[in-house]
Design a protein around this motif. Structure first.
Motif, mmCIF file in Angstrom:
data_model
loop_
_atom_site.group_PDB
_atom_site.id
_atom_site.type_symbol
_atom_site.label_atom_id
_atom_site.label_comp_id
_atom_site.label_asym_id
_atom_site.label_seq_id
_atom_site.Cartn_x
_atom_site.Cartn_y
_atom_site.Cartn_z
ATOM 1 N N MET A 1 0.854 -1.178 0.000
ATOM 2 C CA MET A 1 0.000 0.000 0.000
ATOM 3 C C MET A 1 0.895 1.235 0.000
ATOM 4 N N TRP A 2 1.144 1.810 -1.151
ATOM 5 C CA TRP A 2 1.852 3.078 -1.349
ATOM 6 C C TRP A 2 2.912 3.226 -0.287
ATOM 7 N N SER A 3 3.296 4.354 0.089
ATOM 8 C CA SER A 3 4.343 4.539 1.078
ATOM 9 C C SER A 3 3.787 5.133 2.370
ATOM 10 N N ILE A 4 2.488 4.946 2.627
ATOM 11 C CA ILE A 4 1.895 5.556 3.818
ATOM 12 C C ILE A 4 2.581 5.065 5.090
ATOM 13 N N PHE A 5 2.935 3.790 5.137
ATOM 14 C CA PHE A 5 3.582 3.289 6.345
ATOM 15 C C PHE A 5 5.037 3.734 6.422
ATOM 16 N N ASP A 6 5.679 3.915 5.273
ATOM 17 C CA ASP A 6 7.016 4.517 5.278
ATOM 18 C C ASP A 6 6.930 5.944 5.813
ATOM 19 N N PHE A 7 5.903 6.657 5.373
ATOM 20 C CA PHE A 7 5.675 8.018 5.852
ATOM 21 C C PHE A 7 5.394 8.014 7.359
ATOM 22 N N PHE A 8 4.500 7.128 7.810
ATOM 23 C CA PHE A 8 4.194 7.038 9.236
ATOM 24 C C PHE A 8 5.447 6.730 10.050
ATOM 25 N N ASP A 9 6.296 5.858 9.506
ATOM 26 C CA ASP A 9 7.528 5.486 10.220
ATOM 27 C C ASP A 9 8.455 6.670 10.443
ATOM 28 N N THR A 10 8.362 7.692 9.577
ATOM 29 C CA THR A 10 9.199 8.882 9.789
ATOM 30 C C THR A 10 8.701 9.693 10.985
ATOM 31 N N ILE A 11 7.466 9.448 11.391
ATOM 32 C CA ILE A 11 6.873 10.168 12.519
ATOM 33 C C ILE A 11 6.976 9.331 13.792
#
Length: 187
Positions: A1-11
């Motif tokens: 699923m897109w990079s939403i979890f990669d993005f969340f991981d940056t937070i």
């Protein structure tokens, strides 16, 4: 699923069980240019992240369409005053162009908080970040010139070319004529 979890991981990195539970309530939605995503007067029950395209939060003041917020790739867009109070709002959300979003049902998310404290922390940090961005926007309106605000917007995204000038002008708090002068002066 897109990079939403990669993005969340940056937070904030959530555990695998929390990630799985969140993934189950995320839905991808597609909107066409100018489509209303959430109507003025409705209650906000969905948290959106822009996957591609762009959207805006808008309202009407004395019959004039005012843009309050833009969201582009990886940005959150939500009418927070309605999301947290449950009350209808005088603001709407509209796609600026063909836009794909990831939508999270807020009620389902808030229920997951009790089972997965990682998710509660992640979204608290996301909402805190958005609050800081709102404060920065208000300070920008108070302390920076329209030209400085326009240059900041240009630094934010390449999507600016697709945004109607009237939306940009209202976002900057100026008339379209003033925006044309600013653009002519920096080209």
């Amino acid at each position: 699923m897109w990079s939403i979890f990669d993005f969340f991981d940056t937070i904030f990195r959530v555990n695998d069980q929390a990630k799985q539970a969140l993934q189950e309530i995320i839905r991808e939605k597609t909107y066409s240019k100018n489509e209303i995503i959430q109507a003025i007067g409705s209650r906000c029950r969905t948290i959106y992240f822009v996957k591609s395209g762009g959207a805006r939060i808008f309202y009407y003041k004395d019959g004039t369409d005012i843009t309050e917020h833009f969201a582009f790739d990886n940005d959150l867009i939500v009418r927070a005053e309605s999301l947290f109070t449950g009350n209808p709002t005088s603001k709407g959300i509209q796609a600026i162009d063909a836009t794909r979003m990831l939508a999270i049902d807020s009620e389902k998310l808030f229920h997951l908080y009790d089972q997965h404290h990682d998710l509660e922390r992640l979204f608290r940090l996301i909402f805190e970040r958005e609050y800081v961005n709102t404060v920065k926007r208000l300070e920008s309106l108070q302390f920076k010139s329209a030209k400085e605000r326009y240059l900041e917007l240009l630094d934010t995204t390449d999507f600016v070319q697709k945004i109607p000038l009237k939306y940009i002008a209202s976002y900057l708090g100026i008339t379209p004529v003033s925006l044309s002068r600013i653009r002519a002066g920096i080209d």
